[in-house]
Design a protein around this motif. Structure first.
Motif, short mmCIF file in Angstrom:
data_model
loop_
_atom_site.label_atom_id
_atom_site.label_comp_id
_atom_site.label_asym_id
_atom_site.label_seq_id
_atom_site.Cartn_x
_atom_site.Cartn_y
_atom_site.Cartn_z
N ASN A 108 95.39 -80.05 73.00
CA ASN A 108 95.68 -80.48 74.39
C ASN A 108 95.24 -79.51 75.57
OD1 ASN A 108 97.66 -78.68 73.81
ND2 ASN A 108 99.38 -79.83 74.36
N GLU A 167 94.31 -72.75 76.60
CA GLU A 167 94.31 -72.96 74.95
C GLU A 167 93.15 -72.61 74.18
OE1 GLU A 167 98.87 -74.55 74.22
OE2 GLU A 167 97.45 -75.99 74.12
N ASN A 178 96.45 -76.74 66.06
CA ASN A 178 97.06 -76.62 67.50
C ASN A 178 96.19 -75.59 68.20
OD1 ASN A 178 98.33 -77.08 70.01
ND2 ASN A 178 99.91 -75.25 69.17
N ASP A 179 95.62 -75.84 69.54
CA ASP A 179 95.14 -75.00 70.28
C ASP A 179 96.21 -74.19 71.16
OD1 ASP A 179 95.61 -77.16 71.92
OD2 ASP A 179 93.97 -77.09 72.96
CA LIG Z 1 97.82 -77.12 72.27
#
Ligand SMILES: [Ca+2]
Length: 193
Positions: free
Chosen positions: A130, A136, A150-151
């Motif tokens: 996201n 990120e 996850n970033d």
């Molecule tokens: Ca993220």
């Protein structure tokens, strides 16, 4: 399913984690070779978990210093992703997340592996990547959440997994039992309440 997911997300901030798979034992393949016995085979790589939280770039530098050809780990199929989760759990059962060697290609929606291998597999957590606050650019693996990715900002501190290519196809199978059983039962009971 939704209540379980919620519980896992809460646990990120409370030092409590849950078992996401019901198996009682798992198999790991130990790399052979005099200096590599504490490394585990994942596909064509040998991988090892390092428990010290570092920033993404410092973790990548550390991997390059640990072993010739060392890089942060890249993941190319589901089996490898599962193996990687098992390696971390064997070393630190409660570890929430670790760095993978993935980073955002400058300001794009594409990602690359620091070892230069092809981006041919991904396992993002729902809603990820996201790119929160447009900041990120590096990728962690949620170990306690079936290894979903996850970033996150590259400055975050995370333990990490190093990998190097190993031509050898030899390994020794190692059966690992889930430890910390009493603690898990306690958590499970707490969940049921
Ligand atoms: Ca993220």
């Amino acid at each position: 399913v939704s209540w379980q997911l919620e519980w896992i997300m809460v646990s990120q901030f409370s030092d409590k984690v849950i078992l996401t798979q019901n198996q009682t034992s798992f198999l790991l393949r130990r790399c052979l070779g005099r200096h590599h016995r504490d490394w585990y085979r994942v596909g064509s790589y040998c991988m090892k978990y390092f428990n010290t939280p570092l920033s993404f770039s410092n973790a990548e530098i550390a991997c390059r210093q640990k072993v010739p050809g060392g890089r942060l780990a890249s993941v190319h199929n589901l089996r490898a992703n599962t193996d990687l989760v098992s390696i971390v759990k064997k070393c630190n059962f409660r570890q929430w997340s670790v760095w993978l060697g993935a980073m955002r290609l400058y300001k794009s929606n594409r990602f690359i592996w620091t070892d230069g291998s092809r981006w041919n597999f991904q396992k993002w957590a729902p809603g990820e990547p996201n790119n929160l606050w447009n900041n990120e650019n590096c990728v962690e693996s949620y170990i306690q959440y079936t290894g979903n990715w996850n970033d996150i900002p590259c400055e975050a501190l995370r333990p990490f997994i190093c990998a190097f290519k190993s031509g050898s196809r030899r390994w020794k199978t190692e059966k690992c039992w889930k430890h910390d059983t009493a603690w898990l039962i306690k958590i499970t009971q707490r969940m049921k309440r």
